[in-house]
Scaffold this motif. Structure first.
Motif, PDB file in Angstrom:
ATOM      1  N   TRP A 124       0.722  -1.294  -0.064  1.00  0.00           N
ATOM      2  CA  TRP A 124      -0.470  -0.144   0.383  1.00  0.00           C
ATOM      3  C   TRP A 124       0.434   1.306   0.055  1.00  0.00           C
ATOM      4  O   TRP A 124       0.384   2.272  -0.804  1.00  0.00           O
ATOM      5  CB  TRP A 124      -0.642   0.009   1.335  1.00  0.00           C
ATOM      6  CG  TRP A 124      -0.376  -0.129   2.867  1.00  0.00           C
ATOM      7  CD1 TRP A 124      -0.190   1.600   3.035  1.00  0.00           C
ATOM      8  CD2 TRP A 124       0.855  -0.512   3.447  1.00  0.00           C
ATOM      9  NE1 TRP A 124       0.394   1.241   4.710  1.00  0.00           N
ATOM     10  CE2 TRP A 124       1.181   0.261   3.948  1.00  0.00           C
ATOM     11  CE3 TRP A 124       0.724  -2.277   3.186  1.00  0.00           C
ATOM     12  CZ2 TRP A 124       1.949  -0.714   4.901  1.00  0.00           C
ATOM     13  CZ3 TRP A 124       1.375  -2.864   3.762  1.00  0.00           C
ATOM     14  CH2 TRP A 124       1.951  -2.542   5.210  1.00  0.00           C
ATOM     15  N   ARG A 266      -8.685   0.201  -1.546  1.00  0.00           N
ATOM     16  CA  ARG A 266      -9.086   1.766  -1.651  1.00  0.00           C
ATOM     17  C   ARG A 266      -8.372   3.019  -0.308  1.00  0.00           C
ATOM     18  O   ARG A 266      -8.317   3.587  -0.014  1.00  0.00           O
ATOM     19  CB  ARG A 266     -10.933   2.102  -2.278  1.00  0.00           C
ATOM     20  CG  ARG A 266     -10.578   1.651  -3.691  1.00  0.00           C
ATOM     21  CD  ARG A 266     -11.792   2.430  -3.945  1.00  0.00           C
ATOM     22  NE  ARG A 266     -13.387   2.237  -3.638  1.00  0.00           N
ATOM     23  CZ  ARG A 266     -13.637   0.783  -3.965  1.00  0.00           C
ATOM     24  NH1 ARG A 266     -13.767   0.133  -4.792  1.00  0.00           N
ATOM     25  NH2 ARG A 266     -15.234   0.396  -2.947  1.00  0.00           N
ATOM     26  N   ALA A 267      -9.252   2.427   0.518  1.00  0.00           N
ATOM     27  CA  ALA A 267      -8.637   2.840   1.734  1.00  0.00           C
ATOM     28  C   ALA A 267      -7.518   2.895   2.243  1.00  0.00           C
ATOM     29  O   ALA A 267      -7.169   3.857   2.585  1.00  0.00           O
ATOM     30  CB  ALA A 267      -9.856   2.026   3.098  1.00  0.00           C
ATOM     31  N   ARG A 269      -5.361   2.903  -0.288  1.00  0.00           N
ATOM     32  CA  ARG A 269      -4.563   3.631  -0.936  1.00  0.00           C
ATOM     33  C   ARG A 269      -4.841   5.207  -0.759  1.00  0.00           C
ATOM     34  O   ARG A 269      -4.752   5.996  -1.573  1.00  0.00           O
ATOM     35  CB  ARG A 269      -4.226   3.399  -2.129  1.00  0.00           C
ATOM     36  CG  ARG A 269      -3.232   2.445  -1.964  1.00  0.00           C
ATOM     37  CD  ARG A 269      -3.757   1.323  -3.355  1.00  0.00           C
ATOM     38  NE  ARG A 269      -2.368   0.616  -4.172  1.00  0.00           N
ATOM     39  CZ  ARG A 269      -3.023  -1.204  -2.915  1.00  0.00           C
ATOM     40  NH1 ARG A 269      -3.783  -0.792  -1.847  1.00  0.00           N
ATOM     41  NH2 ARG A 269      -1.676  -1.525  -2.978  1.00  0.00           N
ATOM     42  N   SER A 270      -5.545   5.688   0.204  1.00  0.00           N
ATOM     43  CA  SER A 270      -6.447   6.932   0.531  1.00  0.00           C
ATOM     44  C   SER A 270      -6.070   8.003   0.509  1.00  0.00           C
ATOM     45  O   SER A 270      -4.278   7.977   1.238  1.00  0.00           O
ATOM     46  CB  SER A 270      -7.736   6.706   1.139  1.00  0.00           C
ATOM     47  OG  SER A 270      -7.252   6.693   2.733  1.00  0.00           O
ATOM     48  N   THR A 271      -6.022   9.247   0.042  1.00  0.00           N
ATOM     49  CA  THR A 271      -4.936  10.139   0.618  1.00  0.00           C
ATOM     50  C   THR A 271      -5.649  11.230   1.416  1.00  0.00           C
ATOM     51  O   THR A 271      -6.630  11.805   1.762  1.00  0.00           O
ATOM     52  CB  THR A 271      -5.181  10.822  -0.592  1.00  0.00           C
ATOM     53  OG1 THR A 271      -6.321  11.588  -1.176  1.00  0.00           O
ATOM     54  CG2 THR A 271      -3.929  10.459  -1.685  1.00  0.00           C
ATOM     55  N   ARG A 276     -10.450   7.650   8.491  1.00  0.00           N
ATOM     56  CA  ARG A 276     -10.205   7.502   7.369  1.00  0.00           C
ATOM     57  C   ARG A 276     -12.003   7.010   7.198  1.00  0.00           C
ATOM     58  O   ARG A 276     -12.584   6.083   8.442  1.00  0.00           O
ATOM     59  CB  ARG A 276      -9.996   6.523   6.913  1.00  0.00           C
ATOM     60  CG  ARG A 276      -8.521   6.932   6.400  1.00  0.00           C
ATOM     61  CD  ARG A 276      -7.674   8.067   5.621  1.00  0.00           C
ATOM     62  NE  ARG A 276      -7.091   8.063   4.644  1.00  0.00           N
ATOM     63  CZ  ARG A 276      -5.513   8.745   5.154  1.00  0.00           C
ATOM     64  NH1 ARG A 276      -5.667   8.989   6.411  1.00  0.00           N
ATOM     65  NH2 ARG A 276      -4.521   8.025   5.002  1.00  0.00           N
ATOM     66  N   LEU A 278     -14.946   4.787   6.054  1.00  0.00           N
ATOM     67  CA  LEU A 278     -15.688   4.403   4.977  1.00  0.00           C
ATOM     68  C   LEU A 278     -16.867   4.368   5.042  1.00  0.00           C
ATOM     69  O   LEU A 278     -17.909   3.957   5.988  1.00  0.00           O
ATOM     70  CB  LEU A 278     -15.304   2.402   5.417  1.00  0.00           C
ATOM     71  CG  LEU A 278     -13.655   1.950   4.977  1.00  0.00           C
ATOM     72  CD1 LEU A 278     -12.342   3.239   5.461  1.00  0.00           C
ATOM     73  CD2 LEU A 278     -13.617   0.710   4.761  1.00  0.00           C
ATOM     74  N   HIS A 320     -17.420   3.577  -0.340  1.00  0.00           N
ATOM     75  CA  HIS A 320     -16.159   5.585  -0.878  1.00  0.00           C
ATOM     76  C   HIS A 320     -15.473   5.104   0.779  1.00  0.00           C
ATOM     77  O   HIS A 320     -15.944   5.347   1.285  1.00  0.00           O
ATOM     78  CB  HIS A 320     -16.937   6.208  -1.911  1.00  0.00           C
ATOM     79  CG  HIS A 320     -18.117   7.488  -0.755  1.00  0.00           C
ATOM     80  ND1 HIS A 320     -19.294   7.166  -1.224  1.00  0.00           N
ATOM     81  CD2 HIS A 320     -17.863   8.357  -0.265  1.00  0.00           C
ATOM     82  CE1 HIS A 320     -19.836   7.510   0.137  1.00  0.00           C
ATOM     83  NE2 HIS A 320     -19.114   8.203   0.163  1.00  0.00           N
ATOM     84  N   VAL A 321     -14.705   5.898   0.331  1.00  0.00           N
ATOM     85  CA  VAL A 321     -13.593   6.172   1.339  1.00  0.00           C
ATOM     86  C   VAL A 321     -13.195   8.044   1.895  1.00  0.00           C
ATOM     87  O   VAL A 321     -12.591   8.731   1.024  1.00  0.00           O
ATOM     88  CB  VAL A 321     -12.002   5.858   1.208  1.00  0.00           C
ATOM     89  CG1 VAL A 321     -11.198   6.230   2.798  1.00  0.00           C
ATOM     90  CG2 VAL A 321     -12.204   4.412   1.051  1.00  0.00           C
ATOM     91  N   GLN A 322     -13.334   8.812   2.860  1.00  0.00           N
ATOM     92  CA  GLN A 322     -13.232  10.609   3.563  1.00  0.00           C
ATOM     93  C   GLN A 322     -12.340   9.698   3.953  1.00  0.00           C
ATOM     94  O   GLN A 322     -11.966   9.540   5.164  1.00  0.00           O
ATOM     95  CB  GLN A 322     -14.597  10.885   3.732  1.00  0.00           C
ATOM     96  CG  GLN A 322     -14.300  12.474   3.699  1.00  0.00           C
ATOM     97  CD  GLN A 322     -16.042  12.576   4.340  1.00  0.00           C
ATOM     98  OE1 GLN A 322     -16.625  11.637   4.239  1.00  0.00           O
ATOM     99  NE2 GLN A 322     -16.496  14.002   4.053  1.00  0.00           N
ATOM    100  N   ALA A 323     -11.227  11.142   3.884  1.00  0.00           N
ATOM    101  CA  ALA A 323     -10.712  11.544   4.895  1.00  0.00           C
ATOM    102  C   ALA A 323     -10.894  12.398   5.736  1.00  0.00           C
ATOM    103  O   ALA A 323     -11.200  13.607   4.865  1.00  0.00           O
ATOM    104  CB  ALA A 323      -8.862  11.766   4.739  1.00  0.00           C
TER     105      ALA A 323
END
Length: 326
Positions: A124, A266-267, A269-271, A276, A278, A320-323
């Motif tokens: 990752w 995906r999580a 590799r989330s920026t 985070r 999900l 989807h993933v949110q930071a």
């Protein structure tokens, strides 16, 4: 030069033969899956004398053993090597296949040992070469069973007898058949489809075109495999070794779990920074939450807390993933 990229992810191991920005072959092995090459200490539950086979059972499953040694009686214990995992099918899934062995019980060899060519380990923290080569699009093909090519598309259907691929499009029949044969062979390789495979091309009266379609398949699919000639109705059958579930079969077996594993990737590799979150369909969130180590391992890899949010308005593929901080 093409090389295998191997990722040991959370919940699965992924491998892809990447050439430039294209995935030529892909394999996904879920962590809990029964893998070909595993040796188990089993007990013979039932002999099938007419077929020289038997049903062997052990703590975690059962398998159809071929050939069955004559000196193994019902109730006896012996070691077996798994040659194919169980196959999910409507009504009655197919048992795993196995053969007798003198080897001691143990896990299958690492995936890397079965790969032909140079292998690069990725994780990752590296540049996401799989995504750059179209990993998300590959998973979409596996789930939908649809792949497209200039002038047409193919549709994959899993049946109890074989995997069927139907080619359709707007090109002239001969052109569509030739393009479709090549695209179907590429999809078979890319989606790791094994066993018996039928490809339905447009009806072809011309023998030269039928030979050209067969040659296109031979040029794309690596050996070993067997195939029939392309008949006048445009049908050709291919038989490939089947040592694991294809990518479409993984989605057919448990689409929710497959999407959960993809969301975890995906999580990883989330920026951004901070927690985070999900967001996904409740069934996907449950699949992650019910596996206690997944969220923990994800948090450790990110170096940040992980939160799960169920949203019934989302499709199972729309997670989807949110930071917290960009």
């Amino acid at each position: 030069m093409a090389e295998w990229l191997v990722e040991r992810g959370i919940g699965e191991t992924r491998a892809a033969l990447v050439d430039g920005d294209s995935v030529l072959e892909a394999r996904i092995l879920p962590d809990a899956a029964l893998v070909a090459g595993t040796v188990a200490a089993a007990r013979l539950a039932r002999r099938i004398p007419a077929r020289n086979q038997g049903i062997a059972i052990w703590e975690d499953g059962e398998a159809l053993v071929t050939p069955l040694p004559r000196d193994v009686t019902e109730g006896a214990r012996f070691n077996i090597e798994i040659t194919r995992p169980p196959i999910p099918e409507p009504g009655k899934p197919k048992r795993a296949l196995a053969r007798p062995t003198d080897a001691p019980p143990g896990a299958a060899p690492p995936l890397e040992q079965a790969l032909d060519g140079p292998v690069r380990q990725c994780d990752w923290r590296d540049t996401d070469r799989l995504e750059r080569a179209g990993w998300s699009e590959l998973l979409e093909e596996a789930e939908s069973g649809i792949f497209r090519f200039p002038g047409g598309e193919g549709r994959i259907a899993l049946t109890t007898a074989m995997t069927l691929i139907d080619i359709d499009g707007d090109l002239a029949p001969a052109d569509l058949a030739l393009a479709g044969a090549r695209a179907a062979a590429m999809a078979v390789r890319r989606l790791d489809i094994g066993g018996s495979i039928g490809i339905d091309l447009p009806t072809l009266a011309d023998k030269a075109t039928r030979h050209a379609c067969a040659a296109a398949i031979d040029a794309v699919l690596p050996q070993p495999f067997e195939r029939t000639a392309v008949n006048g109705f445009g049908f050709v059958q291919i038989v490939r070794r089947r040592a694991r579930l294809s990518l479409p079969e993984l989605y057919a077996q448990d689409a929710v779990l497959a999407h959960a594993r993809a969301l975890i990737r995906r999580a990883e590799r989330s920026t951004g920074a901070g927690e985070r979150t999900l967001h996904a369909h409740p069934n996907v969130i449950y699949a992650i939450d019910s596996r206690e180590d997944w969220a923990v391992r994800l948090s450790e890899r990110l170096g940040a807390p992980v939160a799960l949010r169920a949203d019934p308005a989302l499709a199972i593929s729309a997670g989807h993933v949110q930071a917290r901080f960009p």
